[in-house]
Write a protein that holds these residues in place. Structure first.
Motif, PDB file in Angstrom:
ATOM      1  N   ILE A 101       4.808 -10.835   2.793  1.00 38.91           N
ATOM      2  CA  ILE A 101       6.064 -10.118   3.002  1.00 38.91           C
ATOM      3  C   ILE A 101       6.867 -10.100   1.703  1.00 38.91           C
ATOM      4  O   ILE A 101       6.983 -11.129   1.018  1.00 38.91           O
ATOM      5  N   ARG A 102       7.387  -8.929   1.363  1.00 44.18           N
ATOM      6  CA  ARG A 102       8.390  -8.849   0.295  1.00 44.18           C
ATOM      7  C   ARG A 102       9.747  -8.804   0.961  1.00 44.18           C
ATOM      8  O   ARG A 102      10.073  -7.875   1.686  1.00 44.18           O
ATOM      9  N   THR A 103      10.522  -9.833   0.718  1.00 43.06           N
ATOM     10  CA  THR A 103      11.821  -9.957   1.375  1.00 43.06           C
ATOM     11  C   THR A 103      12.839  -9.023   0.742  1.00 43.06           C
ATOM     12  O   THR A 103      12.585  -8.383  -0.297  1.00 43.06           O
ATOM     13  N   ALA A 104      13.997  -8.942   1.382  1.00 46.05           N
ATOM     14  CA  ALA A 104      15.074  -8.088   0.855  1.00 46.05           C
ATOM     15  C   ALA A 104      15.554  -8.583  -0.506  1.00 46.05           C
ATOM     16  O   ALA A 104      16.057  -7.795  -1.328  1.00 46.05           O
ATOM     17  N   ARG A 117       6.575 -13.897   0.368  1.00 51.30           N
ATOM     18  CA  ARG A 117       6.219 -15.054   1.176  1.00 51.30           C
ATOM     19  C   ARG A 117       5.076 -14.682   2.110  1.00 51.30           C
ATOM     20  O   ARG A 117       4.865 -13.499   2.430  1.00 51.30           O
ATOM     21  N   THR A 118       4.338 -15.678   2.518  1.00 48.59           N
ATOM     22  CA  THR A 118       3.209 -15.482   3.430  1.00 48.59           C
ATOM     23  C   THR A 118       3.556 -16.085   4.778  1.00 48.59           C
ATOM     24  O   THR A 118       3.977 -17.253   4.855  1.00 48.59           O
ATOM     25  N   ASP A 134       8.900  -8.794  14.439  1.00 46.50           N
ATOM     26  CA  ASP A 134       9.893  -8.913  13.355  1.00 46.50           C
ATOM     27  C   ASP A 134       9.448  -9.954  12.331  1.00 46.50           C
ATOM     28  O   ASP A 134      10.224 -10.813  11.883  1.00 46.50           O
ATOM     29  N   ALA A 135       8.170  -9.853  11.948  1.00 46.16           N
ATOM     30  CA  ALA A 135       7.628 -10.826  11.000  1.00 46.16           C
ATOM     31  C   ALA A 135       8.236 -10.666   9.611  1.00 46.16           C
ATOM     32  O   ALA A 135       8.390 -11.655   8.874  1.00 46.16           O
ATOM     33  N   ALA A 136       8.582  -9.437   9.216  1.00 52.34           N
ATOM     34  CA  ALA A 136       9.129  -9.197   7.878  1.00 52.34           C
ATOM     35  C   ALA A 136      10.593  -9.608   7.764  1.00 52.34           C
ATOM     36  O   ALA A 136      11.091  -9.849   6.662  1.00 52.34           O
ATOM     37  N   VAL A 191       9.459  -6.097   3.903  1.00 55.54           N
ATOM     38  CA  VAL A 191       8.386  -5.104   3.970  1.00 55.54           C
ATOM     39  C   VAL A 191       7.051  -5.837   3.953  1.00 55.54           C
ATOM     40  O   VAL A 191       6.847  -6.775   3.150  1.00 55.54           O
ATOM     41  N   VAL A 192       6.144  -5.411   4.826  1.00 53.73           N
ATOM     42  CA  VAL A 192       4.798  -5.974   4.860  1.00 53.73           C
ATOM     43  C   VAL A 192       3.979  -5.342   3.735  1.00 53.73           C
ATOM     44  O   VAL A 192       3.822  -4.121   3.675  1.00 53.73           O
TER      45      VAL A 192
END
Length: 268
Positions: free
Chosen positions: A136-139, A144-145, A214-216, A221-222
């Motif tokens: 995941i690319r966070t805001a 993170r994985t 809501d994993a991201a 963004v996944v």
């Protein structure tokens, strides 16, 4: 002494001779008030002929009887065809299924899919769970994985106790995984165009499931996903002497990059 002398003063013309041929007369009924004679009860109507008492379809006119007969015939033929298709679908491979397998599949799938393994010599004795994790690319721009999401367990929880589970919850993920394993070799490489199509299909399913969970997170963004299967043998019953290993076996696929529109939730 004459009978008319002294014993009777009535004139001879007033005496009526009695004929010996006439029997005794019935004395007249005494006069009294007039009572009408009681009328006899009306006769009961004759029973109707049972042949005339028509009910059900027999009570319809000839035209409607023909329509009803045709409707019953159509329903009977459809039921026989359906039973035959289901039987051929679950039966072992034979000449009919080899020549008309496509028509049988078009009739069965997806509404009437059968998975009983009724005639299988070795029915399924394993539990297969499909799991996924993502990068995941966070805001904030960090990467993170996530942990492993057990998508099969989520479907099982949605089906358990549900009187009308959806076809998606029952078969979508399972069929996608079966499609992928049938089009990939032992090294998880796709075999032909169908293998690439299977990867795309499964990737879109797991990305949508991650979005549902809501994993991201907010603004995330996944970027990549990785899918694996966890296979566990079903333990034998207590009365059986069979020895089966219950240690889970994993099959882990390589990381798949997720297109930007899919990762942002644009593909549904």
């Amino acid at each position: 002494m004459d009978a008319n002398d002294g014993g009777s003063n009535a004139p001879e013309e007033e005496q009526t001779p009695v004929s010996s041929s006439e029997g005794p007369r019935t004395p007249a009924a005494p006069e009294g008030p007039h009572v009408p004679a009681q009328q006899p009860p009306p006769p009961e109507p004759p029973p109707r002929d049972l042949a005339d008492a028509r009910i059900g379809v027999a009570a319809l006119s000839l035209r409607y009887q023909v329509v009803a007969a045709l409707a019953v015939a159509v329903v009977a033929v459809a039921a026989l065809v359906h039973l035959g298709m289901v039987f051929l679908h679950v039966a072992p491979s034979n000449t009919v299924t080899k020549q008309h397998g496509k028509a049988i599949d078009e009739w069965i799938y997806p509404e009437f899919e059968q998975n009983w393994k009724l005639f299988a010599p070795n029915p399924l004795q394993q539990n297969i769970e499909v799991q996924v994790r993502a990068d995941i690319r966070t805001a904030a721009g960090e990467t993170r994985t996530t942990g492993w999401y057990d998508l099969s367990a989520e479907d099982g929880a949605a089906i358990d106790g549900n009187l009308l589970p959806s076809h998606t919850e029952q078969n979508e993920l399972r069929r996608a995984w079966d499609f992928l394993t049938a089009t990939h070799d032992g090294d998880n490489r796709p075999v032909g165009v169908r293998g690439t199509l299977a990867e795309t299909y499964l990737r879109r399913i797991v990305v949508m499931r991650l979005g549902r969970d809501d994993a991201a997170g907010a603004g995330g963004v996944v970027q990549r996903v990785q899918v694996r299967s966890r296979t566990t043998n079903v333990p034998p019953p207590e009365w059986s002497d069979e020895q089966v290993s219950t240690t889970p076996q994993y099959r882990t696929l390589p990381w798949w990059p997720v297109p930007a529109d899919e990762g942002a939730g644009g593909v549904r």
